[in-house]
Design a protein around this motif. Structure first.
Motif, short mmCIF file in Angstrom:
data_model
loop_
_atom_site.label_atom_id
_atom_site.label_comp_id
_atom_site.label_asym_id
_atom_site.label_seq_id
_atom_site.Cartn_x
_atom_site.Cartn_y
_atom_site.Cartn_z
N ALA A 1 0.82 -1.22 0.00
CA ALA A 1 0.00 0.00 0.00
C ALA A 1 0.85 1.26 0.00
N ARG A 2 2.10 1.15 0.48
CA ARG A 2 2.95 2.34 0.56
C ARG A 2 3.29 2.89 -0.83
N LYS A 3 3.15 2.09 -1.86
CA LYS A 3 3.40 2.55 -3.22
C LYS A 3 2.43 3.66 -3.62
N TYR A 4 1.24 3.65 -3.02
CA TYR A 4 0.19 4.59 -3.42
C TYR A 4 -0.21 5.57 -2.32
N PHE A 5 0.12 5.26 -1.06
CA PHE A 5 -0.31 6.11 0.05
C PHE A 5 0.86 6.40 0.99
N LYS A 6 1.05 7.68 1.28
CA LYS A 6 2.19 8.13 2.08
C LYS A 6 1.98 7.83 3.57
N GLU A 7 3.07 8.03 4.33
CA GLU A 7 3.03 7.75 5.77
C GLU A 7 2.07 8.67 6.51
N ASP A 8 1.84 9.89 5.98
CA ASP A 8 0.91 10.79 6.66
C ASP A 8 -0.52 10.61 6.17
N GLU A 9 -0.76 9.55 5.37
CA GLU A 9 -2.11 9.23 4.88
C GLU A 9 -2.59 7.88 5.40
N LEU A 10 -1.68 6.92 5.48
CA LEU A 10 -2.05 5.55 5.85
C LEU A 10 -1.00 4.94 6.76
N VAL A 11 -1.46 4.31 7.83
CA VAL A 11 -0.57 3.63 8.78
C VAL A 11 -0.45 2.16 8.35
N PRO B 1 -6.61 12.09 18.61
CA PRO B 1 -7.70 12.15 17.61
C PRO B 1 -7.48 13.20 16.51
N GLU B 2 -6.87 14.34 16.86
CA GLU B 2 -6.66 15.36 15.83
C GLU B 2 -5.71 14.86 14.75
N GLU B 3 -4.68 14.13 15.17
CA GLU B 3 -3.72 13.57 14.22
C GLU B 3 -4.40 12.53 13.33
N ARG B 4 -5.26 11.71 13.95
CA ARG B 4 -5.98 10.69 13.20
C ARG B 4 -6.90 11.32 12.15
N VAL B 5 -7.64 12.34 12.54
CA VAL B 5 -8.57 13.01 11.62
C VAL B 5 -7.81 13.66 10.47
N LEU B 6 -6.66 14.27 10.78
CA LEU B 6 -5.86 14.91 9.74
C LEU B 6 -5.40 13.89 8.71
N MET B 7 -5.00 12.71 9.17
CA MET B 7 -4.55 11.68 8.25
C MET B 7 -5.69 11.18 7.36
N LYS C 1 0.44 1.48 17.76
CA LYS C 1 -0.15 2.48 16.87
C LYS C 1 -1.63 2.70 17.18
N THR C 2 -2.32 1.64 17.56
CA THR C 2 -3.72 1.79 17.93
C THR C 2 -3.86 2.69 19.15
N HIS C 3 -3.05 2.46 20.18
CA HIS C 3 -3.05 3.32 21.36
C HIS C 3 -2.75 4.76 20.97
N HIS C 4 -1.76 4.94 20.12
CA HIS C 4 -1.33 6.29 19.75
C HIS C 4 -2.47 7.07 19.08
N TYR C 5 -3.10 6.47 18.10
CA TYR C 5 -4.09 7.23 17.33
C TYR C 5 -5.44 7.36 18.04
N ILE C 6 -5.71 6.46 18.98
CA ILE C 6 -6.89 6.66 19.82
C ILE C 6 -6.69 7.85 20.75
N SER C 7 -5.47 8.01 21.23
CA SER C 7 -5.17 9.10 22.16
C SER C 7 -4.78 10.40 21.46
#
Length: 319
Positions: free
Chosen positions: A258-268, A287-293, A279-285
């Motif tokens: 998937a990294r061929k088509y989606f950057k690190e700031d778009e897809l984990v 939320p603004e970063e998750r929404v931006l991605m 990573k699940t803990h990080h993005y649950i805590s």
């Protein structure tokens, strides 16, 4: 203006993916000013009742969309020369996945017979290496063109993400073909997070309900596990990788392709259990970063992966 005939099983029993693709292409062609009409594959199969074949020939399409195996049901001998856009089966046998279907001899004979009368294009969602290895027979033996056609989104259904969803996780998928990944990635997540929704082959949910009830956006994390074969051989990217973020969902994916088509700031992307949990803990805590991605992923999808994009790719390939 082109006249587009799209042929599939139009009855309500047809699968959600087929209906989604049919309506996505319809919206794209209509937006581009073309005439678009569905035709029922089941009716075309009825040899003693030619009504659907008559409708198709009277429509006189410029372009026909269908799966490659369906060519034997088309009245190609009486249709005016047209472009056939065919979702291709594997031309050569492949043992990577037991669901893989190989082109039948009946369909091969029809393609060979009408390749000079109709402009035939074979479409494949698989990566270029898979296409070169298992689809090249279309080109070398039948003289047909093959292109990669990735999954995509219907831009009319874009959904805003939710800053604070009500669930931590949403898992959707058949565990049988992802058993190794499910045991190593999802099972530990379920022990770590109790606030989750899970739908497998044992309690299946209609995909249209998932979309209508906005379940993608109502969970913080959507683990997206490709099948063991898809990961091992970098075969393809599944449809949910594209549709889930369009509906406001945030994914953690186990397929490095998937990294061929989606950057690190778009897809984990995570392939290890500890990384998935971290990573699940990080993005649950966060939320603004998750929404931006999610929004960046949606921007990428709107720019590169809509049905209009795919139509343009097809029209370019047809020449």
């Amino acid at each position: 203006m082109n006249k587009i005939a799209y042929i599939y099983e139009t009855a309500s029993g047809s699968d959600h993916m087929a209906r989604t693709a049919a309506n996505g292409f319809k919206n794209a062609f209509v937006e581009m000013g073309d005439s678009f009409r569905f035709f029922d594959l089941d009716k075309l199969k009825i040899s003693y009742w030619p009504a659907e074949k008559i409708k198709l020939t009277n429509f006189n399409p410029d372009i026909i969309f269908t799966a490659v195996e369906n060519v034997r049901y088309l009245p190609l001998n009486i249709l005016q020369p047209a472009s056939l856009v065919l979702l291709g089966s594997f031309y050569s046998p492949c043992n990577y996945d037991d669901r893989i279907r190989v082109l039948t001899e009946k369909a091969k004979k029809v393609l060979n017979r009408y390749s000079s009368r109709h402009n035939i294009l074979i479409c494949s969602p698989y990566n270029q290496q898979i296409n070169a290895q298992f689809f090249s027979g279309y080109e070398t033996e039948l003289g047909l063109k093959v292109i990669q056609l990735l999954h995509c989104i219907n831009k009319t259904k874009l959904t805003d993400p939710i800053l604070k969803p009500e669930f931590d996780l949403l898992w959707l998928g058949n565990t049988t073909r992802r058993l190794t990944a499910y045991k190593s990635l999802i099972a530990p997540l379920k022990k770590e997070f109790s606030n989750f929704l899970e739908y497998t082959q044992h309690n299946m949910i209609d995909p249209e309900i998932v979309e209508s009830e906005n379940l993608y956006a109502r969970a913080c994390i959507l683990p997206n596990l490709h099948t063991d074969a898809q990961v091992k051989y970098n075969m393809l990217l599944n449809q949910r990788l594209f549709t889930a973020p369009a509906f406001g969902g945030f994914q953690i994916c186990n397929n490095t392709f998937a990294r061929k088509y989606f950057k690190e700031d778009e897809l984990v992307i995570a392939t290890e259990s500890s990384d998935f949990i971290e990573k699940t803990h990080h993005y649950i805590s966060h939320p603004e970063e998750r929404v931006l991605m999610i929004k960046k992923m949606q921007d990428n999808l709107l720019k590169n992966h809509t049905y209009v994009n795919r139509v343009n790719e097809i029209m370019t390939a047809l020449g």
